[in-house]
Design an enzyme around this catalytic site. Structure first.
Site, PDB file in Angstrom:
ATOM      1  N   ASP A 128       0.793  -1.233   0.000  1.00  0.00           N
ATOM      2  CA  ASP A 128       0.000   0.000   0.000  1.00  0.00           C
ATOM      3  C   ASP A 128       0.830   1.291   0.000  1.00  0.00           C
ATOM      4  O   ASP A 128       0.303   2.357  -0.287  1.00  0.00           O
ATOM      5  CB  ASP A 128      -0.929   0.036   1.216  1.00  0.00           C
ATOM      6  CG  ASP A 128      -2.087  -0.945   1.071  1.00  0.00           C
ATOM      7  OD1 ASP A 128      -2.208  -1.556  -0.009  1.00  0.00           O
ATOM      8  OD2 ASP A 128      -2.843  -1.107   2.035  1.00  0.00           O
ATOM      9  N   LYS A 214     -13.907  10.461 -27.699  1.00  0.00           N
ATOM     10  CA  LYS A 214     -13.258   9.335 -27.014  1.00  0.00           C
ATOM     11  C   LYS A 214     -14.245   8.186 -26.994  1.00  0.00           C
ATOM     12  O   LYS A 214     -15.400   8.373 -26.617  1.00  0.00           O
ATOM     13  CB  LYS A 214     -12.937   9.716 -25.564  1.00  0.00           C
ATOM     14  CG  LYS A 214     -11.500  10.079 -25.372  1.00  0.00           C
ATOM     15  CD  LYS A 214     -11.101  10.138 -23.936  1.00  0.00           C
ATOM     16  CE  LYS A 214      -9.704  10.756 -23.927  1.00  0.00           C
ATOM     17  NZ  LYS A 214      -9.033  10.695 -22.699  1.00  0.00           N
TER      18      LYS A 214
END
Ligand code: F6P
Length: 324
Positions: A128, A214
């Site tokens: 993490d 897009k």
């Protein structure tokens, strides 16, 4: 200090083996006896403690996972559990500990010291990267690269089918993996626990993308995002977007915790393992070895536990600029 023990605890991370190797080989070099403890604090409680030699850590620098295995021990959170652990350490003559893990691991070590005065030096092992006191944690670089490989593959199919993909990466309280893999993977948006991205903003980003023709979009979501995980988010966005969109959710999950550690992680783990051992020998206690600006430093556990490690919010801004 004549006899020390090493263990791994909490979620495993690629590079933990390289760290164990550095602790053991460092101990051998310095003439200190070294023991391994299997399954973290559970092994300490159950006496799963064994002597290690240089040979015990042969051929592991390149292996993911941890040869010492890992656990999140509930019993060690109780005074009875810690008493059993202390008795086991005493019966093996252990004078100091090297703990490879994250915040939960260091919280346990600090409590243990308050009660039994066994010194511990930590090495930051978690994918993490959420520990104050080190620029990077062991396993983070490998996890980012694993996530990136998956994102690249998903982009291929997202593009072929003109789809929106929500990709969930690990990070219970932290957006580090999401940000790095999102930037490298060219994501349209990255959603992290540290910064609220309101759903209308996500909808707006998607719409702007469509207005610029897009046809596919990738949104990276850290599992601990405040608005919900990727499945929850995708459903909410589907409702708010107002048009029928072809949307998929992929949760990368525990593949991010495994695999061959990158060169970066192996080197980092080696430095931190040796640094933790030598710190313990020099009398350090209740501190975590870390690398900040390429220098080895020791940070009190209390700081690594309590102080936040802020993300660089400018990187989130960059994601938006670069996805235009
Ligand atoms: O702490 C590392 C981590 O991989 C987190 O990102 C994740 O939320 C958690 O561990 C998962 O833990 P477990 O393997 O116990 O499900």
């Amino acid at each position: 200090m004549k006899r020390v023990a090493v263990f791994t605890s909490g979620g495993d991370a690629p590079g933990m083996n390289a760290c164990i190797r550095a602790v053991v080989r460092g101990a051998v070099y310095h003439g200190v006896e070294v023991f391994g403890i299997r399954r973290g604090y559970n092994g300490m409680i159950n006496g799963d403690i064994f002597p290690m030699t240089s040979h015990s850590v042969s051929n592991i620098v390149q292996r993911g996972g941890t040869i010492l295995k890992s656990a999140r021990s509930k019993e060690f959170m109780t005074p009875e559990g810690r008493k059993k652990a202390y008795d086991q350490l005493m019966s093996h003559g252990i004078e100091g500990l090297i703990a490879i893990g994250g915040n939960g691991t260091f919280t346990g070590a600090l409590k243990f010291f308050e009660e039994y005065h066994i010194p511990t030096v930590g090495a930051p092992g978690t994918i993490d990267n959420d520990l104050y006191g080190t620029d990077y944690t062991i396993g983070y670089d490998t996890a980012v690269n694993t996530a990136l490989e998956a994102i690249d593959k998903i982009r291929d199919t997202a593009d072929s089918h003109d789809r929106v993909f929500f990709i969930e990466v690990m990070g219970r309280d932290s957006g580090y993996i999401a940000i790095q893999s999102g930037i490298a993977g060219g994501a349209e948006l990255v959603m992290v626990p540290e910064v609220l991205t309101p759903i209308p903003e996500v909808v707006e980003t998607l719409k702007q993308g469509w207005s610029r023709s897009k046809s596919s979009s990738i949104i990276i979501v850290a599992e601990g995002d405040v608005e919900g995980n990727a499945v929850v988010l995708a459903e909410q966005i589907r409702e708010q977007v107002g048009v029928d969109i072809d949307m998929r959710v992929t949760t990368l999950g525990h593949i991010q915790r495994g695999g061959v550690p990158t060169a970066y992680d192996r080197i980092l783990a080696s430095r931190l393992g040796l640094g933790a051992l030598e710190g313990l020998m020099e009398g350090q206690k209740n501190v975590m070895a870390g690398i900040v600006n390429n220098e080895l430093i020791y940070t009190p556990f209390i700081d690594t536990i309590k102080l936040p490690k802020p993300i660089n919010e400018d990187l989130l801004r960059m994601v938006r600029i670069l996805s235009v």
